[in-house]
Write a protein that holds these residues in place. Sequence first.
Motif, PDB file in Angstrom:
ATOM      1  N   MET A  34      19.914  30.216  10.301  1.00 15.35           N
ATOM      2  CA  MET A  34      20.345  29.152   9.403  1.00 15.35           C
ATOM      3  C   MET A  34      19.330  28.003   9.369  1.00 15.35           C
ATOM      4  O   MET A  34      19.088  27.400   8.326  1.00 15.35           O
ATOM      5  CB  MET A  34      21.722  28.635   9.819  1.00 15.35           C
ATOM      6  CG  MET A  34      22.288  27.543   8.921  1.00 15.35           C
ATOM      7  SD  MET A  34      22.629  28.125   7.236  1.00 15.35           S
ATOM      8  CE  MET A  34      24.187  29.000   7.522  1.00 15.35           C
ATOM      9  N   HIS A  35      18.710  27.706  10.511  1.00 10.17           N
ATOM     10  CA  HIS A  35      17.710  26.625  10.544  1.00 10.17           C
ATOM     11  C   HIS A  35      16.544  26.934   9.611  1.00 10.17           C
ATOM     12  O   HIS A  35      16.062  26.061   8.882  1.00 10.17           O
ATOM     13  CB  HIS A  35      17.183  26.434  11.963  1.00 10.17           C
ATOM     14  CG  HIS A  35      18.218  26.003  12.954  1.00 10.17           C
ATOM     15  ND1 HIS A  35      18.918  24.818  12.825  1.00 10.17           N
ATOM     16  CD2 HIS A  35      18.676  26.590  14.091  1.00 10.17           C
ATOM     17  CE1 HIS A  35      19.762  24.695  13.836  1.00 10.17           C
ATOM     18  NE2 HIS A  35      19.634  25.749  14.609  1.00 10.17           N
ATOM     19  N   GLU A  38      17.663  26.816   5.870  1.00  9.00           N
ATOM     20  CA  GLU A  38      17.728  25.444   5.365  1.00  9.00           C
ATOM     21  C   GLU A  38      16.332  24.867   5.152  1.00  9.00           C
ATOM     22  O   GLU A  38      16.083  24.151   4.173  1.00  9.00           O
ATOM     23  CB  GLU A  38      18.554  24.582   6.319  1.00  9.00           C
ATOM     24  CG  GLU A  38      20.036  24.941   6.290  1.00  9.00           C
ATOM     25  CD  GLU A  38      20.858  24.239   7.351  1.00  9.00           C
ATOM     26  OE1 GLU A  38      20.252  23.658   8.283  1.00  9.00           O
ATOM     27  OE2 GLU A  38      22.097  24.274   7.249  1.00  9.00           O
ATOM     28  N   ALA A  61      23.242  33.512   5.697  1.00  4.83           N
ATOM     29  CA  ALA A  61      22.764  32.181   6.097  1.00  4.83           C
ATOM     30  C   ALA A  61      22.169  31.416   4.922  1.00  4.83           C
ATOM     31  O   ALA A  61      22.561  30.273   4.640  1.00  4.83           O
ATOM     32  CB  ALA A  61      21.738  32.301   7.225  1.00  4.83           C
ATOM     33  N   ALA A  65      23.877  28.288   2.608  1.00  8.69           N
ATOM     34  CA  ALA A  65      23.180  27.006   2.533  1.00  8.69           C
ATOM     35  C   ALA A  65      22.927  26.608   1.084  1.00  8.69           C
ATOM     36  O   ALA A  65      23.103  25.442   0.706  1.00  8.69           O
ATOM     37  CB  ALA A  65      21.870  27.073   3.308  1.00  8.69           C
ATOM     38  N   ARG A  68      26.164  25.489  -0.615  1.00  8.97           N
ATOM     39  CA  ARG A  68      26.583  24.134  -0.255  1.00  8.97           C
ATOM     40  C   ARG A  68      25.913  23.079  -1.132  1.00  8.97           C
ATOM     41  O   ARG A  68      26.468  22.003  -1.355  1.00  8.97           O
ATOM     42  CB  ARG A  68      26.271  23.865   1.229  1.00  8.97           C
ATOM     43  CG  ARG A  68      27.250  24.524   2.171  1.00  8.97           C
ATOM     44  CD  ARG A  68      27.136  23.962   3.578  1.00  8.97           C
ATOM     45  NE  ARG A  68      25.865  24.281   4.205  1.00  8.97           N
ATOM     46  CZ  ARG A  68      25.632  25.396   4.896  1.00  8.97           C
ATOM     47  NH1 ARG A  68      26.598  26.293   5.046  1.00  8.97           N
ATOM     48  NH2 ARG A  68      24.458  25.609   5.451  1.00  8.97           N
TER      49      ARG A  68
END
Length: 272
Positions: A34-35, A38, A61, A65, A68
Motif C-alpha cells: 500500500m505504501h 500510494e 492496494a 488507494a 479513495r
Amino acid sequence: MPQSEPAHHQPFNDPAHWDKMVATYEAQSQPFTMHYAEAALKTLDIGPSSKVLDVATGTGAAALAAARIGAKVTAIDFSAGMVQRVRAHGVQNIEARQMDGQALDLPDAAFDAVLSVFGVMLFPDWRAGLREMARVTRPGGAAAIAVWNSADGGGVHMLVSRIVRTLYPDRLGPPPAAGLAQLADPARFAAAVVDAGFAPPVITEVTRDFGLDVADFNGVERLFPFISHWNALDDEQRAAVARAFWSEIERGRVGDIFPIPSTAMIATARRP
C-alpha cells in the motif's frame, strides 16, 4: 516439508497458486505494498473524474488507494480469488474483473491513468504487459509502474534469497520472473517503458520497511514457495534455510514485527 518443484515451474505464473494465497497476501503483503501504491498514485494527476486501471491488482492496494481519491477504477487480475477479494470490499467506484494483463479485454485509449504495482514485472511476457498498458492509456494520459530494484524482489523474498546465497551458493534457482531481473536495472527499466509506447519516464526510488508479522508463523512460511531459490533446494537444505531465517528473525524482531528494508523504483510516463 514439501517436495521440491521442477525448476521450470514458477508459482508466479499460476493463478491457482495465487488463489490459495489471498488471505496470506492480504495480511502480510498488502499493508506493505500500500505504501508503494500510494507513492505511485502521487506521481499521477488523477481526481474524481479520472478513469484508472490497476493491472495485476492482487488484493487491491492500488485500486483502493485510487478509489479513495474518487477515481473510477477498473482492477484486473488473472487470479479469480484475488478478484473476488477486491469485489468483497464493496467499493462502488471499483470494478474488479478477472483478466490476463498480457492481453487486456479493454478498448484502446480508455483510461486517464494506468498503474501496475509489482504486477507486470512478474508476467511471463512482461513486454506485452507494458505494451497493453500503453495501448489502453489515452494520449496525454500517464502510467505509473512499480518494480523492485533487486532481482530477488523485496521483503521475505529478498531475505530468504540472501540466506540461500550464503548457505548454498551453488544451488541458486533461476530468477523468479524474467521481468523482475530485467527491470531491476533503471536504464533497462526506462528503455522498456519507452519501447512499450510511452514517453521517457521519470524514475523515483522509494524505500520502506516490510513489517513482517512473525506471530503468523504458518503465514510467513507459506510465502517461501514463491521464492525460486527455495524451490531449487532439497528438503534438508530447506530446513537449514528455515532455521537460519528464524534465527535472523529472533535477533532483529521488535515484538511481533521484523523490519526488512525494501527499495522499489516507480517509473511514471506520459502516453504521447
